[in-house]
Design a protein around this motif. Structure first.
Motif, PDB file in Angstrom:
ATOM      1  N   VAL A 196       2.766 -10.903   7.896  1.00  0.00           N
ATOM      2  CA  VAL A 196       2.755 -10.056   6.699  1.00  0.00           C
ATOM      3  C   VAL A 196       1.684 -10.532   5.724  1.00  0.00           C
ATOM      4  O   VAL A 196       0.905  -9.727   5.187  1.00  0.00           O
ATOM      5  N   LEU A 197       1.614 -11.850   5.489  1.00  0.00           N
ATOM      6  CA  LEU A 197       0.592 -12.364   4.585  1.00  0.00           C
ATOM      7  C   LEU A 197      -0.810 -12.056   5.109  1.00  0.00           C
ATOM      8  O   LEU A 197      -1.713 -11.714   4.348  1.00  0.00           O
ATOM      9  N   SER A 198      -0.982 -12.158   6.415  1.00  0.00           N
ATOM     10  CA  SER A 198      -2.284 -11.882   7.006  1.00  0.00           C
ATOM     11  C   SER A 198      -2.673 -10.418   6.816  1.00  0.00           C
ATOM     12  O   SER A 198      -3.816 -10.098   6.475  1.00  0.00           O
ATOM     13  N   ARG A 199      -1.721  -9.512   7.020  1.00  0.00           N
ATOM     14  CA  ARG A 199      -1.992  -8.078   6.885  1.00  0.00           C
ATOM     15  C   ARG A 199      -2.320  -7.677   5.440  1.00  0.00           C
ATOM     16  O   ARG A 199      -3.114  -6.767   5.207  1.00  0.00           O
ATOM     17  N   PHE A 200      -1.702  -8.359   4.463  1.00  0.00           N
ATOM     18  CA  PHE A 200      -1.873  -7.949   3.076  1.00  0.00           C
ATOM     19  C   PHE A 200      -2.968  -8.724   2.342  1.00  0.00           C
ATOM     20  O   PHE A 200      -3.614  -8.180   1.457  1.00  0.00           O
ATOM     21  N   SER A 203      -8.508  -6.903   7.795  1.00  0.00           N
ATOM     22  CA  SER A 203      -9.308  -7.436   6.693  1.00  0.00           C
ATOM     23  C   SER A 203      -9.061  -6.709   5.376  1.00  0.00           C
ATOM     24  O   SER A 203      -9.657  -7.056   4.363  1.00  0.00           O
ATOM     25  N   GLN A 204      -8.212  -5.698   5.378  1.00  0.00           N
ATOM     26  CA  GLN A 204      -7.987  -4.909   4.166  1.00  0.00           C
ATOM     27  C   GLN A 204      -7.049  -5.642   3.209  1.00  0.00           C
ATOM     28  O   GLN A 204      -5.905  -5.946   3.545  1.00  0.00           O
ATOM     29  N   TYR A 205      -7.540  -5.917   2.032  1.00  0.00           N
ATOM     30  CA  TYR A 205      -6.788  -6.593   0.983  1.00  0.00           C
ATOM     31  C   TYR A 205      -5.929  -5.573   0.252  1.00  0.00           C
ATOM     32  O   TYR A 205      -6.422  -4.525  -0.155  1.00  0.00           O
ATOM     33  N   TYR A 229       5.490  -5.667  13.260  1.00  0.00           N
ATOM     34  CA  TYR A 229       6.387  -5.504  12.111  1.00  0.00           C
ATOM     35  C   TYR A 229       5.574  -5.415  10.817  1.00  0.00           C
ATOM     36  O   TYR A 229       5.810  -4.545   9.964  1.00  0.00           O
ATOM     37  N   ALA A 230       4.595  -6.310  10.672  1.00  0.00           N
ATOM     38  CA  ALA A 230       3.784  -6.353   9.452  1.00  0.00           C
ATOM     39  C   ALA A 230       2.974  -5.078   9.284  1.00  0.00           C
ATOM     40  O   ALA A 230       2.861  -4.543   8.171  1.00  0.00           O
ATOM     41  N   LYS A 231       2.406  -4.568  10.384  1.00  0.00           N
ATOM     42  CA  LYS A 231       1.627  -3.336  10.296  1.00  0.00           C
ATOM     43  C   LYS A 231       2.535  -2.152   9.970  1.00  0.00           C
ATOM     44  O   LYS A 231       2.172  -1.285   9.161  1.00  0.00           O
ATOM     45  N   ALA A 232       3.716  -2.112  10.585  1.00  0.00           N
ATOM     46  CA  ALA A 232       4.660  -1.030  10.294  1.00  0.00           C
ATOM     47  C   ALA A 232       5.063  -1.049   8.823  1.00  0.00           C
ATOM     48  O   ALA A 232       5.171   0.005   8.175  1.00  0.00           O
ATOM     49  N   LEU A 233       5.288  -2.231   8.269  1.00  0.00           N
ATOM     50  CA  LEU A 233       5.620  -2.352   6.853  1.00  0.00           C
ATOM     51  C   LEU A 233       4.493  -1.801   5.980  1.00  0.00           C
ATOM     52  O   LEU A 233       4.732  -1.031   5.038  1.00  0.00           O
ATOM     53  N   LYS A 234       3.276  -2.176   6.303  1.00  0.00           N
ATOM     54  CA  LYS A 234       2.136  -1.727   5.504  1.00  0.00           C
ATOM     55  C   LYS A 234       1.957  -0.213   5.600  1.00  0.00           C
ATOM     56  O   LYS A 234       1.669   0.464   4.602  1.00  0.00           O
ATOM     57  N   MET A 235       2.152   0.345   6.816  1.00  0.00           N
ATOM     58  CA  MET A 235       2.073   1.798   6.984  1.00  0.00           C
ATOM     59  C   MET A 235       3.158   2.489   6.162  1.00  0.00           C
ATOM     60  O   MET A 235       2.913   3.526   5.525  1.00  0.00           O
ATOM     61  N   TYR A 236       4.349   1.927   6.177  1.00  0.00           N
ATOM     62  CA  TYR A 236       5.470   2.505   5.442  1.00  0.00           C
ATOM     63  C   TYR A 236       5.175   2.556   3.940  1.00  0.00           C
ATOM     64  O   TYR A 236       5.522   3.536   3.248  1.00  0.00           O
ATOM     65  N   LEU A 237       4.522   1.518   3.428  1.00  0.00           N
ATOM     66  CA  LEU A 237       4.201   1.485   2.003  1.00  0.00           C
ATOM     67  C   LEU A 237       3.054   2.430   1.651  1.00  0.00           C
ATOM     68  O   LEU A 237       3.009   2.965   0.540  1.00  0.00           O
TER      69      LEU A 237
END
Length: 323
Positions: free
Chosen positions: A95-99, A185-187, A299-307
């Motif tokens: 999650v930290l890496s994705r965000f 790489s997207q912040y 999981y982390a990508k799904a969370l980011k997509m959901y947001l």
């Protein structure tokens, strides 16, 4: 010039005492943690917004941690070490890496044994906590920007981290940090509405078992009554599943209720290979093919997509963007 490091404590076995283990209150633990820090580095200790056993951590806890890191970045901190429990350390890392992307030097770590003895008045005679912490502190100033996981003298890209053993010191695996790979790489600057929305995030992973397809369909029909936001189907091998028209029709019905269905593999390493039979039925089953670097990363990508997106159609349109 000495680089200042923000050391953020988030709980876990690392800070436990007693027998059976229980967490020492953070305000008591931090002074003891400071006592064992190396003197040749400029380190400032912080307490994470949420301190708890990592098995109870959810997306909201990690988003609050990211928000806290982003606030510290405004105070000129660019090097971070996070002490986190090992149960969900791979999820936290992903999650930290994705965000955070490539915006800072971040190293996640933890331990299989506590730093302190049962009484909490001295360091434990046998512990991996000190080694893991010193290794993480060293790595955060030596490696390029990015998010990493440091454990038992292994540094891996956080987005690929996987816990592989429940009790051994060598508990995590992933792609070695020295190996170049394509990473998110997207912040993403975490806002309060992200944290609020994440509280309702419902992600369910269904690992296929070798049972009759009629039973597989029955299980899916049960989910059809109250589908999650995202359903992860863990297939065999390269993502293979036995399917028929009723199976696909049930997936369509679940998708129609606003559930994003993602196909991945239950195999720990490797990705889905579209040259196999898996590719034929997926083209008309309204499902997304995972392109992630592991289950925690999915999981982390799904969370980011959901947001970021409100409809499942947007998931399909943007899944392969650089999220």
């Amino acid at each position: 010039m000495m680089k200042k490091i923000a050391l953020i404590y988030m709980g876990g076995t690392f800070g436990c005492i007693g027998d059976p283990l229980s967490p020492m209150p953070a305000e008591q633990f931090i002074p003891k943690l400071q006592h064992i820090l190396p003197l040749d580095q400029q380190i400032e200790c912080f307490v994470a917004p949420v301190i708890q056993d990592s098995s109870a951590c959810t997306a909201t806890d990690w988003l609050k941690l990211i928000q806290y890191i982003q606030q510290l970045q405004l105070q000129q901190f660019q090097h971070f070490v996070i002490i986190h429990g090992t149960d969900t350390l791979s999820y936290a890392s992903a999650v930290l890496s994705r965000f955070l992307g490539q915006s800072a030097h971040v190293v996640m770590t933890g331990s299989q044994y506590p730093l302190l003895n049962a009484a909490g008045d001295n360091t434990r005679e046998f512990t991996d906590a000190i080694d893991n912490l010193n290794f993480a502190l060293d790595c955060t100033v030596k490696y390029p920007v990015g998010v990493y996981l440091a454990f038992h003298h292994h540094l891996v890209h956080a987005q690929t981290a996987l816990k592989i053993h429940t009790t051994e010191l060598d508990a995590f695996n992933g792609v070695n940090a020295a190996q170049p790979i394509t990473l998110s790489s997207q912040y993403h600057i975490v806002q309060e509405n992200d944290i609020s929305k994440a509280a309702t995030f419902n992600c369910l992973s269904l690992m296929a078992q070798p049972i009759a397809i009629e039973q597989q369909i029955a299980n899916l029909k049960n989910l059809q009554q109250h589908p999650p936001h995202v359903l992860i189907l863990q297939g065999f091998g390269t993502g293979n599943l036995a399917v028929n028209q009723e199976f696909i029709a049930t997936l369509h019905a679940i998708h129609a209720q606003g559930c994003a269905i993602v196909l991945t593999t239950q195999v720990p390493f490797g990705t889905i290979n579209q040259h196999y039979a898996v590719s034929e039925w997926t083209q008309h089953a309204n499902i997304i093919i995972s392109d992630c670097l592991g289950h925690a990363d999915l999981y982390a990508k799904a969370l980011k997509m959901y947001l970021q997106y409100d409809s499942v159609d947007q998931w399909h349109a943007h899944w392969h963007d650089s999220v």
